[in-house]
Design an enzyme around this catalytic site. Structure first.
Site, PDB file in Angstrom:
ATOM      1  N   LYS A 137      -3.993   2.043   1.593  1.00 14.90           N
ATOM      2  CA  LYS A 137      -2.571   1.689   1.654  1.00 14.90           C
ATOM      3  C   LYS A 137      -1.928   1.535   0.282  1.00 14.90           C
ATOM      4  CE  LYS A 137      -3.148  -0.900   6.002  1.00 14.90           C
ATOM      5  NZ  LYS A 137      -3.252   0.318   6.766  1.00 14.90           N
ATOM      6  N   CYS A 138      -2.448   2.220  -0.687  1.00 18.71           N
ATOM      7  CA  CYS A 138      -1.940   2.089  -2.053  1.00 18.71           C
ATOM      8  C   CYS A 138      -0.912   3.179  -2.321  1.00 18.71           C
ATOM      9  CB  CYS A 138      -3.130   2.230  -3.008  1.00 18.71           C
ATOM     10  SG  CYS A 138      -2.708   2.174  -4.747  1.00 18.71           S
TER      11      CYS A 138
END
Length: 173
Positions: free
Chosen positions: A44-45
């Protein structure tokens, strides 16, 4: 008096055994003779999409020439890898189509840092001393299992292609 540690201290990444995403032991000596890129990953970066995309490009291009990418999920940076191993694998394989090996979720900083990461950091400190700064910090390892370079999270994988080529072309000693 000689330090008894020095003889047993790891000489290369081949001295480590890690767990793959299914929880099975994998000796990194399996990658002996290959050029290896070790990356701490997160699903989720902000860097996830571009990194996986470019890592896939490199992997496709060089996997049959003796190149391997080892990805270690880590949730230590803003909680960007919250899932369990099954969820991580699902995201990595389905959304990002990664074919390279994904390992068990680990810590890369602090007292519980995985031993292989302690070794990587001892070989190549970063700007913050030893600490891994963020997701997608990359370590390039030569055919002898030695860490030759460390790249910042923001360094695009394709920017290190030349370094990979040079190591692949180098003769093993």
């Amino acid at each position: 008096m000689a330090d008894s540690q020095s003889d047993n201290s790891p000489k290369s990444i081949y001295d480590f055994t890690v767990k793959n995403i299914r929880g099975n032991d994998v000796s990194l000596s399996e990658y002996s003779g290959k050029v290896v890129l070790i990356v701490n990953v997160a699903s989720k970066c902000g860097l996830t999409q571009s990194n996986y995309k470019e890592l896939n490009v490199l992997y496709e291009k060089y996997k049959n020439k003796g190149f391997e990418i080892l990805a270690f999920p880590c949730n230590q940076f803003a909680g960007q890898e919250p899932g369990n191993n099954e969820e991580i694998q699902e995201v990595v394989c389905t959304r990002f189509k990664a074919e390279f090996p994904i390992f068990d979720k680990i810590e890369v900083n602090g007292k519980d840092a995985a031993p292989v990461y302690k070794f990587l950091k001892s070989q190549k400190g970063g700007f913050l001393g030893d600490g891994i700064k963020w997701n997608f910090t990359k370590f390039l390892v030569n055919k002898e299992g030695k860490v030759v370079e460390r790249y910042a999270p923001t360094t695009s994988p394709l920017k290190i292609e030349k370094d990979i080529q040079n190591l692949l072309e180098a003769e093993s000693s």
